[in-house]
Scaffold this active site. Structure first.
Site, mmCIF file in Angstrom:
data_model
loop_
_atom_site.group_PDB
_atom_site.id
_atom_site.type_symbol
_atom_site.label_atom_id
_atom_site.label_comp_id
_atom_site.label_asym_id
_atom_site.label_seq_id
_atom_site.Cartn_x
_atom_site.Cartn_y
_atom_site.Cartn_z
ATOM 1 N N SER A 143 69.302 70.519 57.530
ATOM 2 C CA SER A 143 70.481 70.136 56.747
ATOM 3 C C SER A 143 70.851 71.292 55.836
ATOM 4 O O SER A 143 69.985 72.078 55.424
ATOM 5 C CB SER A 143 70.189 68.898 55.893
ATOM 6 O OG SER A 143 71.226 68.664 54.957
ATOM 7 N N TYR A 156 64.759 64.280 50.302
ATOM 8 C CA TYR A 156 65.441 64.779 51.495
ATOM 9 C C TYR A 156 65.555 66.294 51.445
ATOM 10 O O TYR A 156 65.245 66.998 52.414
ATOM 11 C CB TYR A 156 66.826 64.137 51.579
ATOM 12 C CG TYR A 156 67.649 64.532 52.777
ATOM 13 C CD1 TYR A 156 67.476 63.888 54.003
ATOM 14 C CD2 TYR A 156 68.631 65.519 52.694
ATOM 15 C CE1 TYR A 156 68.238 64.223 55.106
ATOM 16 C CE2 TYR A 156 69.395 65.873 53.789
ATOM 17 C CZ TYR A 156 69.201 65.222 54.987
ATOM 18 O OH TYR A 156 69.955 65.554 56.087
ATOM 19 N N LYS A 160 63.526 68.644 54.187
ATOM 20 C CA LYS A 160 64.346 69.407 55.126
ATOM 21 C C LYS A 160 64.113 70.907 54.962
ATOM 22 O O LYS A 160 64.156 71.665 55.948
ATOM 23 C CB LYS A 160 65.822 69.060 54.939
ATOM 24 C CG LYS A 160 66.197 67.674 55.460
ATOM 25 C CD LYS A 160 66.044 67.555 56.969
ATOM 26 C CE LYS A 160 66.639 66.280 57.523
ATOM 27 N NZ LYS A 160 66.576 66.195 58.991
#
Length: 262
Positions: A143, A156, A160
């Site tokens: 991401s 997150y 990532k």
């Protein structure tokens, strides 16, 4: 453009929805047999059946949780039974919504298992298949948040980033086996996960999640809109082909200009 992928076999995690499903569909359109993995049996099996019928390829839906050792072991075994994999797309993942101060250890561990250990375990399970088949391609869907974090999802962001680093590490280890590993960092892609997050963030302020997403696009992406999953998937499919034969250990941003650094 013929990408030369016909007859290969791909494993796509998180393959029943969003970017994963679009990647599986894009590969199938090129003549690739596909194994879709997702937790929901009914949906993943239905999508696999539809892809097989639409594109005339072999397609199988595997219901498993790749955040667990049992799930990745089952998926690797199913790929072996299918004849072995040439392509692995580690796409399974989900957004988060927390603060560092309040998020419990269990949440950190759950995201670590989903975003990082799934890729590690599947590499251990599927790389041997690729070696026997003369090589392969592994792609990691990370991401833009791996390098340009959003404030409300620290777990997150961190996991990532770790996936992006793992991708680089794996690439140097397996390139001698003719296995190319790369990472893709999408920006704003209109997936069900984005809609879920927008609903959460607007739940106490009127629930205008569409307005929130429009504002996000205007604020963050110079292109002024979200991408469709199919737009992102086209880049994944290209990286799976020999047209990208010199792409090794890189991270590519598909973000409509969202990345602010050079």
């Amino acid at each position: 453009m013929d990408l030369g992928l016909k007859g290969k076999t791909a494993v796509v995690t998180g393959g029943s929805v969003g970017i994963g499903l679009a990647v599986a569909e894009g590969l199938a359109a090129e003549g690739v047999d596909v194994i879709l993995a997702a937790r929901g049996r009914e949906r993943v099996e239905a999508e696999a059946e539809r892809i097989a019928r639409t594109h005339g390829v072999r397609a199988e839906g595997v219901a498993c949780d790749v955040a667990t050792l049992a799930g990745t072991t089952e998926l690797a075994a199913r790929a072996e039974a299918f004849g072995g994999a040439d392509i692995l797309v580690n796409n399974a993942g989900t957004g988060s919504n927390e603060t560092v101060m309040e998020a419990p250890d269990e949440k950190w561990q759950a995201y670590w298992d989903l975003h990082v250990m799934a890729a590690v375990r599947l590499a251990r399970g599927i790389v041997p298949q690729m070696r026997r088949r003369g090589g392969g391609v592994i792609l990691h869907n990370a991401s833009i948040c791996a390098v340009q974090p959003l404030w409300y999802e620290p777990i997150y962001n961190v996991t990532k980033s770790a996936l992006m680093s793992f991708s680089k590490s794996l690439s140097t280890e397996v390139v001698k086996d003719n296995i190319r590993v790369n990472c893709v960092n999408p920006g704003l892609v209109l997936t069900p996960d984005w809609i879920k997050t927008a609903r959460q963030l607007t739940a106490e302020t009127g629930g205008d999640w569409q307005g929130y997403l429009d504002e996000v696009a205007r604020e963050h992406a110079p292109i002024g809109r979200f991408a469709s999953p199919e737009e992102a998937a086209s880049f994944f499919v290209f990286l799976c082909s020999d047209r990208a034969s010199y792409s090794v250990g890189s991270t590519y941003f598909v973000d409509g200009g969202m990345l602010k650094t050079l």
